[in-house]
Design a protein around this motif. Structure first.
Motif, PDB file in Angstrom:
ATOM      1  N   ASP A  25       0.710  -1.330   0.020  1.00 56.94           N
ATOM      2  CA  ASP A  25       0.201  -0.259   0.038  1.00 56.94           C
ATOM      3  C   ASP A  25       0.894   1.598  -0.519  1.00 56.94           C
ATOM      4  O   ASP A  25       0.444   2.335  -0.209  1.00 56.94           O
ATOM      5  N   GLU A  26       2.166   0.738  -0.130  1.00 50.95           N
ATOM      6  CA  GLU A  26       2.653   2.562   0.512  1.00 50.95           C
ATOM      7  C   GLU A  26       2.833   3.191  -1.288  1.00 50.95           C
ATOM      8  O   GLU A  26       2.969   1.906  -2.152  1.00 50.95           O
ATOM      9  N   VAL A  27       3.565   4.878  -1.359  1.00 50.63           N
ATOM     10  CA  VAL A  27       3.033   4.447  -2.494  1.00 50.63           C
ATOM     11  C   VAL A  27       5.212   5.011  -3.104  1.00 50.63           C
ATOM     12  O   VAL A  27       5.793   5.852  -2.423  1.00 50.63           O
ATOM     13  N   THR A  28       4.549   3.896  -4.261  1.00 50.68           N
ATOM     14  CA  THR A  28       6.486   4.201  -4.869  1.00 50.68           C
ATOM     15  C   THR A  28       6.596   5.270  -6.079  1.00 50.68           C
ATOM     16  O   THR A  28       5.683   5.040  -6.477  1.00 50.68           O
ATOM     17  N   GLU A  29       7.389   5.646  -6.292  1.00 50.13           N
ATOM     18  CA  GLU A  29       7.645   5.754  -8.278  1.00 50.13           C
ATOM     19  C   GLU A  29       8.363   4.586  -9.069  1.00 50.13           C
ATOM     20  O   GLU A  29       7.937   4.956 -10.324  1.00 50.13           O
ATOM     21  N   MET A  60      10.755   5.890  -3.182  1.00 50.33           N
ATOM     22  CA  MET A  60       9.712   6.454  -2.952  1.00 50.33           C
ATOM     23  C   MET A  60       9.589   8.596  -2.434  1.00 50.33           C
ATOM     24  O   MET A  60      11.055   8.321  -2.427  1.00 50.33           O
ATOM     25  N   ASP A  64       6.116  10.981   1.063  1.00 57.37           N
ATOM     26  CA  ASP A  64       5.351  10.031   1.530  1.00 57.37           C
ATOM     27  C   ASP A  64       6.212   8.913   2.675  1.00 57.37           C
ATOM     28  O   ASP A  64       5.295   8.145   2.617  1.00 57.37           O
TER      29      ASP A  64
END
Length: 200
Positions: A25-29, A60, A64
């Motif tokens: 669920d973590e936002v990553t590039e 990241m 974030d």
């Protein structure tokens, strides 16, 4: 204690192969690769995971990434428990490497204490040492140690230096025969849901 040096070394150098995986669920590039470490059983997660933080921060955005915390199969891992205790409580029957999920959001305030810096870990560790010394030696050993001795003990643990740590810890473990031995033998019982301390 000198006769037990081989056992002490074996315990100190005990390692747990571990795979750190970023929570999905973590936002990553871009996709985050897992990160592998051999974790020392006698240390604390927050002391040995700077490399994990740096690894996942690469994928990241800075905004974030909040406070890092860990979980295993849905259970938040308490930073103030030694790594070996965490493994034995939660994952001793698992296939290695131990798979730990890394989070940077949604810190579980109800389950974990915040750990803003290594000085918090040091304070916790030294508090535990002092509690044990009260039970064993009426605080005489810790009170006789100088600040540099406390620092050497802590730095030995933090930097995973056996000889540096045991040069000071030996004083805490010496059996005072002239006083009839230890007053009490401190021990701590860890359970998954709560902690109970006592002495014999």
């Amino acid at each position: 204690m000198a006769d037990d040096k081989d056992v002490l070394r074996d315990v100190w150098f005990g390692r747990i192969p571990t795979c750190f995986i970023l929570n999905q669920d973590e936002v990553t590039e871009r996709e985050a690769e897992p990160y592998y470490l051999l974790l020392p059983r006698v240390s604390y997660l927050t002391l040995v995971t700077d490399k994990v933080r740096k690894h996942f921060h690469k994928v990241m955005r800075t905004e974030d990434a909040e406070e890092m915390w860990f979980e295993y199969e849905g259970t938040p891992l308490k930073w103030h428990y030694p790594i070996g205790v965490l493994f034995d409580l939660h994952a001793s029957n698992t296939v290695l490497p131990w798979s730990i999920t890394v989070h940077f959001k949604n810190f579980p305030d109800r389950d974990l204490l915040h750990c803003p810096s290594n000085s918090v870990i040091e304070a916790h560790f030294m508090s535990s040492i002092k509690e044990a010394d009260v039970l064993k030696h009426k605080s005489q050993v810790v009170n006789d140690m100088q600040k540099k001795d406390h620092k050497q003990l802590w730095m030995g643990l933090q930097n995973d230096k056996f000889d540096q740590f045991w040069a000071m810890n030996r004083k805490l473990m010496e059996y005072p025969t002239e006083e009839g031995g230890f007053r009490c033998i401190p021990f701590r019982i860890y359970q998954v849901t709560f902690l109970f301390s006592s002495c014999v």
